[in-house]
Design a protein around this motif. Sequence first.
Motif, short mmCIF file in Angstrom:
data_model
loop_
_atom_site.label_atom_id
_atom_site.label_comp_id
_atom_site.label_asym_id
_atom_site.label_seq_id
_atom_site.Cartn_x
_atom_site.Cartn_y
_atom_site.Cartn_z
N GLU A 102 8.18 -20.56 -96.62
CA GLU A 102 8.19 -21.14 -95.27
C GLU A 102 7.09 -20.53 -94.41
O GLU A 102 6.41 -21.24 -93.66
CB GLU A 102 9.55 -20.95 -94.61
CG GLU A 102 10.64 -21.84 -95.18
CD GLU A 102 10.32 -23.31 -95.08
OE1 GLU A 102 9.81 -23.76 -94.03
OE2 GLU A 102 10.57 -24.03 -96.07
N LYS A 103 6.90 -19.22 -94.52
CA LYS A 103 5.82 -18.56 -93.76
C LYS A 103 4.46 -19.10 -94.20
O LYS A 103 3.59 -19.36 -93.38
CB LYS A 103 5.88 -17.05 -93.96
CG LYS A 103 7.05 -16.40 -93.27
CD LYS A 103 7.06 -14.90 -93.53
CE LYS A 103 8.27 -14.24 -92.91
NZ LYS A 103 8.33 -12.81 -93.23
N MET A 104 4.30 -19.26 -95.51
CA MET A 104 3.03 -19.76 -96.03
C MET A 104 2.81 -21.21 -95.60
O MET A 104 1.68 -21.60 -95.28
CB MET A 104 3.01 -19.65 -97.55
CG MET A 104 1.68 -20.04 -98.15
SD MET A 104 0.28 -19.11 -97.49
CE MET A 104 0.32 -17.70 -98.52
N LYS A 107 1.42 -21.20 -92.14
CA LYS A 107 0.02 -20.81 -92.11
C LYS A 107 -0.88 -21.96 -92.58
O LYS A 107 -1.92 -22.24 -91.98
CB LYS A 107 -0.22 -19.58 -93.01
CG LYS A 107 0.33 -18.31 -92.45
CD LYS A 107 0.02 -17.16 -93.39
CE LYS A 107 0.62 -15.86 -92.91
NZ LYS A 107 0.35 -14.76 -93.84
N ILE A 108 -0.47 -22.61 -93.65
CA ILE A 108 -1.27 -23.72 -94.17
C ILE A 108 -1.30 -24.86 -93.16
O ILE A 108 -2.34 -25.49 -92.95
CB ILE A 108 -0.72 -24.20 -95.53
CG1 ILE A 108 -0.94 -23.12 -96.58
CG2 ILE A 108 -1.38 -25.50 -95.96
CD1 ILE A 108 -0.29 -23.41 -97.92
N GLN A 109 -0.16 -25.12 -92.52
CA GLN A 109 -0.10 -26.18 -91.52
C GLN A 109 -1.04 -25.88 -90.38
O GLN A 109 -1.76 -26.78 -89.89
CB GLN A 109 1.33 -26.36 -91.01
CG GLN A 109 1.51 -27.54 -90.10
CD GLN A 109 1.25 -28.85 -90.81
OE1 GLN A 109 1.78 -29.06 -91.91
NE2 GLN A 109 0.47 -29.72 -90.23
N GLU A 110 -1.08 -24.63 -89.92
CA GLU A 110 -2.01 -24.24 -88.85
C GLU A 110 -3.46 -24.45 -89.27
O GLU A 110 -4.27 -24.97 -88.50
CB GLU A 110 -1.79 -22.77 -88.48
CG GLU A 110 -0.51 -22.50 -87.74
CD GLU A 110 -0.26 -21.02 -87.52
OE1 GLU A 110 -1.19 -20.21 -87.75
OE2 GLU A 110 0.85 -20.66 -87.10
N ARG A 111 -3.78 -24.06 -90.50
CA ARG A 111 -5.15 -24.22 -90.99
C ARG A 111 -5.52 -25.69 -91.08
O ARG A 111 -6.64 -26.09 -90.74
CB ARG A 111 -5.30 -23.57 -92.37
CG ARG A 111 -5.25 -22.09 -92.33
CD ARG A 111 -5.35 -21.51 -93.72
NE ARG A 111 -5.18 -20.07 -93.69
CZ ARG A 111 -4.94 -19.33 -94.75
NH1 ARG A 111 -4.85 -19.89 -95.94
NH2 ARG A 111 -4.79 -18.02 -94.64
N CYS A 112 -4.59 -26.51 -91.57
CA CYS A 112 -4.88 -27.94 -91.71
C CYS A 112 -5.02 -28.59 -90.34
O CYS A 112 -5.87 -29.47 -90.15
CB CYS A 112 -3.79 -28.62 -92.52
SG CYS A 112 -3.82 -28.15 -94.28
N ASP A 113 -4.18 -28.17 -89.37
CA ASP A 113 -4.29 -28.71 -88.02
C ASP A 113 -5.63 -28.33 -87.39
O ASP A 113 -6.26 -29.13 -86.71
CB ASP A 113 -3.14 -28.21 -87.14
CG ASP A 113 -1.79 -28.81 -87.56
OD1 ASP A 113 -1.79 -29.81 -88.31
OD2 ASP A 113 -0.76 -28.25 -87.15
N ALA A 114 -6.07 -27.09 -87.63
CA ALA A 114 -7.34 -26.63 -87.09
C ALA A 114 -8.50 -27.37 -87.74
O ALA A 114 -9.52 -27.65 -87.09
CB ALA A 114 -7.50 -25.14 -87.30
#
Length: 117
Positions: A102-104, A107-114
């Motif tokens: 879930e933590k990962m 993080k991946i969601q934040e990177r993809c949104d950015a």
Amino acid sequence: MNKRSNSIITAGLLASVLLAASPFALADHHGDRKGHHGKQDMAEMCEDFREGKGRFDQDKRHEKREQRRAEMAERLQLTDEQLEIWADIHEEHREKHEQRREKMKEKIQERCDALEK
């Protein structure tokens, strides 16, 4: 110089040249991995993440994991009581893994949104 000295000098020179040239000969060899230095393309990774395919296909990974555990339990020839303990241990491991996953995912969601911005 005698023949022996020439041979030793030639062998030493050849070894030195080979050692000096080896990094250049092996440079840019990354195997069959995607992208540069084995890193996957971020856009492709985000697409796989959204679609839940590739390394993000949890159902497929779960099936393989359960199959391996069942095979291992069979090889160990566990009794019913031992199987219950085995299942409890793996349930604890699964819960810890889910928390890390879930933590990962965040993080991946934040990177993809950015990346989309």
